[in-house]
Design an enzyme around this catalytic site. Structure first.
Site, PDB file in Angstrom:
ATOM      1  N   HIS A 163      57.885  31.175  98.337  1.00  0.00           N
ATOM      2  CA  HIS A 163      56.974  29.995  98.460  1.00  0.00           C
ATOM      3  C   HIS A 163      57.719  28.637  98.942  1.00  0.00           C
ATOM      4  CE1 HIS A 163      53.875  27.447  97.210  1.00  0.00           C
ATOM      5  NE2 HIS A 163      53.123  28.350  96.198  1.00  0.00           N
ATOM      6  N   ASP A 164      56.751  27.910  99.518  1.00  0.00           N
ATOM      7  CA  ASP A 164      57.822  26.650 100.165  1.00  0.00           C
ATOM      8  C   ASP A 164      57.474  25.395  99.540  1.00  0.00           C
ATOM      9  OD1 ASP A 164      54.585  26.266  99.669  1.00  0.00           O
ATOM     10  OD2 ASP A 164      54.843  25.443 101.789  1.00  0.00           O
ATOM     11  N   THR A 165      57.137  25.316  98.218  1.00  0.00           N
ATOM     12  CA  THR A 165      57.507  24.409  97.204  1.00  0.00           C
ATOM     13  C   THR A 165      58.826  25.040  96.838  1.00  0.00           C
ATOM     14  OG1 THR A 165      55.259  23.771  97.481  1.00  0.00           O
ATOM     15  CG2 THR A 165      56.755  23.097  95.607  1.00  0.00           C
TER      16      THR A 165
ATOM     17  N   THR B 189      50.208  18.871 103.484  1.00  0.00           N
ATOM     18  CA  THR B 189      49.298  18.919 103.681  1.00  0.00           C
ATOM     19  C   THR B 189      48.861  18.689 102.501  1.00  0.00           C
ATOM     20  OG1 THR B 189      49.361  20.658 105.062  1.00  0.00           O
ATOM     21  CG2 THR B 189      47.596  20.647 104.493  1.00  0.00           C
TER      22      THR B 189
ATOM     23  N   ASN C 233      48.709  21.045  91.873  1.00  0.00           N
ATOM     24  CA  ASN C 233      48.362  21.032  93.227  1.00  0.00           C
ATOM     25  C   ASN C 233      47.472  19.264  93.714  1.00  0.00           C
ATOM     26  OD1 ASN C 233      49.229  23.711  95.002  1.00  0.00           O
ATOM     27  ND2 ASN C 233      48.930  23.614  92.737  1.00  0.00           N
TER      28      ASN C 233
ATOM     29  N   GLY D  61      57.624  16.706 105.000  1.00  0.00           N
ATOM     30  CA  GLY D  61      56.728  15.231 106.116  1.00  0.00           C
ATOM     31  C   GLY D  61      56.499  14.339 105.289  1.00  0.00           C
TER      32      GLY D  61
END
Length: 402
Positions: free
Chosen positions: A146-148, A169, A206, A316
């Site tokens: 999972h990216d997080t 995002t 989130n 980012g």
């Protein structure tokens, strides 16, 4: 069996309420500890149950996208723990599939494979791929897929006094806590208990993030306003402060095809002043994001039972100096921004620990901190931001049910 659906697909609309008719929210949360948000795999799968999707009846294996890629490389079928927790089908206390949730929702149990640790070496590259690629028998690691989870693994100096935001995002804001456990008070705030490396929990929420800026820029480009990111932030910086606020998690922003119009509609429907130009709209977005971070900051302190001292922003969005400064102002604490590529770096750290090239995750975080540029921001106007935050709560919090 078919192409993947985008997680914003409308087949998931109404599924949170539909699941609640089968399993009450409090009971579901007590098992999974996961934030109620319609993109979760539980709601996607239940939409297939409700529509009697023939693919679900024919399926042999449930693999998430990272697991599918790892299967292509190794022939090994399993689901990695940190990503599995985001399905809302894992028991937060046992770190295994919840038999109760799967059975009661009518999802076929046999499709769910074993859960494996994000430090597992699952095997070597398949022989045919070794030959084709000339790479040899290299080990394949089930990293934090999972990216997080990878981003959190790559945050320098992350400790119990720090909150973090993985800013892209989405803004994933939370704290890292030890042990597979449930914080019952977190249900009140709809915080999520997602898995991390070394049996940690990412207690987070989130929040809408750079999606707002990306979507505004996309619409403006159609109107021949080809702003660079730097130009957009310049417009926002000179716009007036605290003209209006939005709720970044309001449902109307989830599907919109015209973000600027959706923001105008929100301001009008909540009786606020309307942004008169693009700079004012950008400022409203950035200040609203910062205010939503403050709200989650307060929720985290309430759940954890202790104060937090620093906010660490990676990804980012950490390059957005104006948002980082607004975040420091809103929470009233220092913000440390960077590294930009925390997800990739954290992923590499986990692989390096799994293969014995690094001692542990803390050693890896030390390497990242020593080799990445970090920028610190400090609050400068706490009184004005506190007053604005109280106004933000009065405007946004009462309409959260939207």
């Amino acid at each position: 069996m078919s192409n993947p659906y985008h997680y914003r697909d409308k087949r998931n609309d109404g599924m949170i309420a539909a699941v609640a008719e089968v399993i009450p929210d409090a009971e579901l949360y007590d098992i999974s500890g996961i934030q109620f948000i319609q993109l979760n795999s539980l709601y996607q799968l239940f939409s297939m149950v409700k529509s009697q999707d023939p693919q679900l009846k024919s399926a042999q294996d449930f693999l998430m996208i990272p697991d599918l890629l790892r299967y292509f490389l190794t022939g090994h079928k399993a689901v990695e723990y940190s990503n599995a927790t985001t399905t809302q089908l894992i028991d937060v206390r046992t770190a295994q599939w919840s038999e109760a949730l799967i059975t009661r929702l009518g999802i076929p149990r046999h499709i769910f494979p074993e859960i494996i640790s994000p430090l597992s070496v699952v095997g070597n590259l398949l022989p045919e791929l070794q030959e084709e690629l000339g790479l040899g028998a290299i080990p394949i690691v089930a990293t934090t897929s999972h990216d997080t989870a990878s981003a959190v693994a790559g945050i320098p100096d992350l400790d119990e006094k720090s909150a973090y935001i993985s800013s892209g995002t989405w803004s994933l804001m939370g704290a890292e806590v030890q042990g597979q456990r449930l914080y019952p008070k977190a249900f009140e705030f709809n915080l999520t208990h997602e898995g991390g490396v070394n049996e940690t929990i990412r207690l987070l929420k989130n929040i809408g993030g750079m999606w707002f800026l990306q979507e505004c820029r996309r619409i403006w480009q159609r109107e021949a306003k080809n702003y660079s990111w730097q130009e957009m932030m310049g417009l926002a910086e000179v716009a007036p402060s605290f003209k209006a606020f939005i709720n970044p998690n309001d449902q109307r922003f989830f599907h919109t095809n015209d973000m600027p119009q959706a923001i105008l509609d929100y301001c009008q429907q909540t009786g606020q002043a309307m942004p008169e130009n693009d700079g004012e709209m950008l400022r409203i977005i950035l200040e609203s994001l910062a205010m939503s971070y403050r709200k989650v900051w307060d929720e985290l302190e309430a759940v954890l039972g202790h104060s937090l001292e620093a906010l660490r922003i990676v990804g980012g969005g950490s390059q957005n100096a104006l948002l980082c400064q607004f975040s420091a102002e809103a929470v009233g604490k220092r913000v440390i921004a960077g590294p930009v590529e925390a997800t990739a770096l954290g992923n590499i750290i986990v692989q390096a620990v799994a293969t014995g090239h690094l001692r542990d995750i803390e050693a890896g975080r030390g390497v990242v901190g020593g080799s990445s540029p970090l920028t610190t921001y400090y609050p400068t106007n706490p009184q004005a931001w506190q007053q604005a935050y109280e106004r933000y709560l009065n405007i946004v919090h009462p309409i959260k049910s939207h």
